[in-house]
Design a protein around this motif. Structure first.
Motif, PDB file in Angstrom:
ATOM      1  N   SER A  18       0.824  -1.211   0.000  1.00 55.03           N
ATOM      2  CA  SER A  18       0.000   0.000   0.000  1.00 55.03           C
ATOM      3  C   SER A  18       0.855   1.257   0.000  1.00 55.03           C
ATOM      4  N   ARG A  19       1.978   1.198   0.681  1.00 50.56           N
ATOM      5  CA  ARG A  19       2.847   2.378   0.770  1.00 50.56           C
ATOM      6  C   ARG A  19       3.446   2.741  -0.593  1.00 50.56           C
ATOM      7  N   ARG A  31      -3.193   0.535  -2.478  1.00 48.37           N
ATOM      8  CA  ARG A  31      -3.629   1.244  -1.262  1.00 48.37           C
ATOM      9  C   ARG A  31      -5.090   1.680  -1.376  1.00 48.37           C
ATOM     10  N   LYS A  32      -5.460   2.230  -2.522  1.00 47.93           N
ATOM     11  CA  LYS A  32      -6.828   2.723  -2.683  1.00 47.93           C
ATOM     12  C   LYS A  32      -7.834   1.573  -2.616  1.00 47.93           C
ATOM     13  N   HIS A  82       2.388   1.322  -3.798  1.00 54.51           N
ATOM     14  CA  HIS A  82       1.545   1.149  -4.987  1.00 54.51           C
ATOM     15  C   HIS A  82       0.179   1.764  -4.708  1.00 54.51           C
ATOM     16  N   ARG A  83      -0.062   2.900  -5.351  1.00 55.20           N
ATOM     17  CA  ARG A  83      -1.255   3.695  -5.086  1.00 55.20           C
ATOM     18  C   ARG A  83      -2.537   2.909  -5.325  1.00 55.20           C
ATOM     19  N   GLU A  84      -2.593   2.128  -6.411  1.00 56.54           N
ATOM     20  CA  GLU A  84      -3.818   1.394  -6.719  1.00 56.54           C
ATOM     21  C   GLU A  84      -4.126   0.353  -5.640  1.00 56.54           C
ATOM     22  N   LYS A 136      -2.828   7.425   4.424  1.00 54.85           N
ATOM     23  CA  LYS A 136      -1.774   8.242   3.803  1.00 54.85           C
ATOM     24  C   LYS A 136      -0.927   8.968   4.857  1.00 54.85           C
ATOM     25  N   TYR A 167       2.452  10.626  -0.764  1.00 48.95           N
ATOM     26  CA  TYR A 167       1.159  10.177  -1.256  1.00 48.95           C
ATOM     27  C   TYR A 167       0.533  11.252  -2.129  1.00 48.95           C
ATOM     28  N   SER A 168      -0.461  10.831  -2.930  1.00 50.12           N
ATOM     29  CA  SER A 168      -1.160  11.786  -3.786  1.00 50.12           C
ATOM     30  C   SER A 168      -1.964  12.760  -2.934  1.00 50.12           C
TER      31      SER A 168
END
Length: 481
Positions: free
Chosen positions: A316-317, A323-324, A319-321, A375, A409-410
């Protein structure tokens, strides 16, 4: 055999058992009949469970005899399978129970013989038990001797060998460079294949503890990741064996650099139901289900739960997809604001309960996982857990006053539900939920009771002020106290 289930021995007869071990080794040095050799090896296998009598076996001569009978050195033209299996079983026991035998194994390069035999097994299809106990012995040597591990990694190319064995054992067919084809109607993995795969996974775990130095290391690690994805998506003959297989796959994935874990989601849907932002999340859901099942077991969290928590956290830390998707499953938009975060049966409730677990490692793993899903925003974490549950993590991170962690994070904001927005001003930040208002203690009092309580309050204030009333003797010459 009468003593085949014997695992404890009379210490008074230790010398007799040593002499018997020495005699059995001498008999095995001679080329007797397979029946005689099998009987000697079965007896030696039972004796080798006693680490105090292994002196005559844990010598170069003794280990070479067992290696020859196990077809690991100078194998006969027509080896006898039962003899080879019993010799390999003996070697597993002796290596496990004797440091001297471990040293001799390194000296005589027993690992090289194992790799040669396993390559023959992969090419010619040797029996299940020969392959199984060869893999088990390889696992033991790679676990107990760092020098043997290095030899296996670099000179003997054992990682490539084990990858090949897993491909063959799991009957993998490649649909893409790092994508195993999934059977639309998969059959459970047979128990024998599952047993061999587990031993190969354990050995591969030892060999991937350190970074791969080869130029094609990234390719090799991505290939392993693809095989682990395939293993996580299939089942074995029993639920317990499936869980065991998935546990070993998760342990191995924990050794893989996070940059290679995109292989887990960069596959075609192939009928999967969990597509998210164009990525296939089938295997991520399997990991989440595994995590919840381990939480529900309620025991052995350190070994059974923390590896999957760590894997999900690092995935998750980086790879954004991932984590989401995980956040949508674990921390969906908050609606329940009346109950404490730790009360309930949702995955969030279960994880929040772990944030105050007595085991520090478990507590930290659960808190870190939720923190990353938020995040690394303190405000966001407190919304889902409450300050009391998160205090340990925030204190360790120096974030008790608020702020963010160091992760990148985004910037998109999470949308709150209408239920949360309307209740937010009334949520107790310590407990993380809306508390019932405390009853007014004077509402049901009579006028006389109210006067009595008021007088008590006056008397208390009078006593308090009298304690601080200064004595005139304490004045200075200017009249100041």
């Amino acid at each position: 055999m009468t003593n085949c289930r014997t695992f404890t021995f009379d210490q008074k007869e230790e010398d007799k058992r040593k002499k018997l071990c020495a005699g059995l080794v001498r008999v095995l040095e001679r080329d007797g009949s397979p029946c005689c050799q099998t009987a000697c090896l079965e007896a030696l296998r039972i004796l080798s469970r006693d680490k105090r009598v292994l002196g005559p076996v844990a010598t170069q001569e003794g280990m070479l005899v067992l290696a020859r009978r196990g077809c690991l050195r100078e194998a006969p033209d027509t080896p006898h399978e039962r003899v080879a299996v019993e010799a390999l079983k003996c070697l597993c026991n002796v290596v496990f129970n004797s440091q001297e035998a471990q040293q001799v194994s390194a000296d005589i390069r027993l690992a090289a013989g194992l790799c040669a035999q396993l390559r023959t097994s992969a090419a010619c299809g040797l029996s299940h038990e020969v392959s199984l106990f060869s893999l088990r012995l390889l696992f033991l040597l790679s676990a107990l001797r760092t020098d043997v591990r290095a030899l296996l990694q670099h000179e003997l190319k054992a990682v490539d060998l084990l990858v090949e064995i897993l491909e063959h054992t799991l009957s993998i067919k490649w649909a893409g460079k790092y994508e195993a084809a999934m059977d639309p109607d998969p059959k459970p993995l047979p128990l024998e294949e599952n047993e061999r795969a587990m031993e190969a996974l354990k050995a591969l775990f030892n060999l991937t503890l350190c970074d791969t130095r080869e130029e094609d290391g990234a390719h090799q690690l991505r290939l392993i990741t693809a095989i682990m994805r395939h293993l996580l998506m299939i089942k074995t003959q029993t639920e317990d064996k499936t869980e065991e297989a998935h546990s070993h796959a998760i342990n191995l994935l924990s050794n893989i650099p996070v940059s290679c874990l995109d292989v887990l989601i960069n596959v075609q849907s192939q009928g999967g139901l969990e597509e998210y932002n164009g990525k296939n999340m089938d295997v991520i859901q399997v990991l989440l289900d595994f995590m919840e099942k381990r939480i529900d077991k309620g025991s052995n969290y350190k070994e059974g739960l923390t590896p999957v928590l760590s894997l999900l956290t690092e995935s998750s830390r980086h790879h954004r997809e991932i984590r989401k998707y995980i956040k949508s499953q674990v921390l969906p938009p908050l609606k329940d604001v009346k109950n404490r975060p730790e009360v309930g049966t949702t995955v969030r409730n279960k994880l929040v309960r772990l944030m105050t677990h007595v085991d520090t490692g478990v507590k930290q793993s659960a808190a870190e996982f939720l923190f990353v899903l938020c995040k690394e925003s303190v405000d966001n974490l407190l919304k889902y857990t409450g300050y009391g549950n998160a205090a340990g993590l925030l204190a360790a991170r120096g974030l008790l006053a608020g702020g963010r962690g160091e992760g990148q994070y985004s910037d998109e904001e999470d949308s709150d539900t209408e239920e949360y927005k309307s209740a937010k001003p009334f949520i107790n930040p310590i407990t993380g939920h809306v508390e019932e208002p405390m009853p007014n203690p004077i509402e049901e009092m009579t006028e006389e009771q109210k006067e009595y309580e008021a007088q008590k309050l006056v008397n208390m204030f009078d006593k308090l002020s009298s304690r601080h009333r200064e004595d005139p003797k304490d004045r200075d010459e200017n009249g100041w106290y």
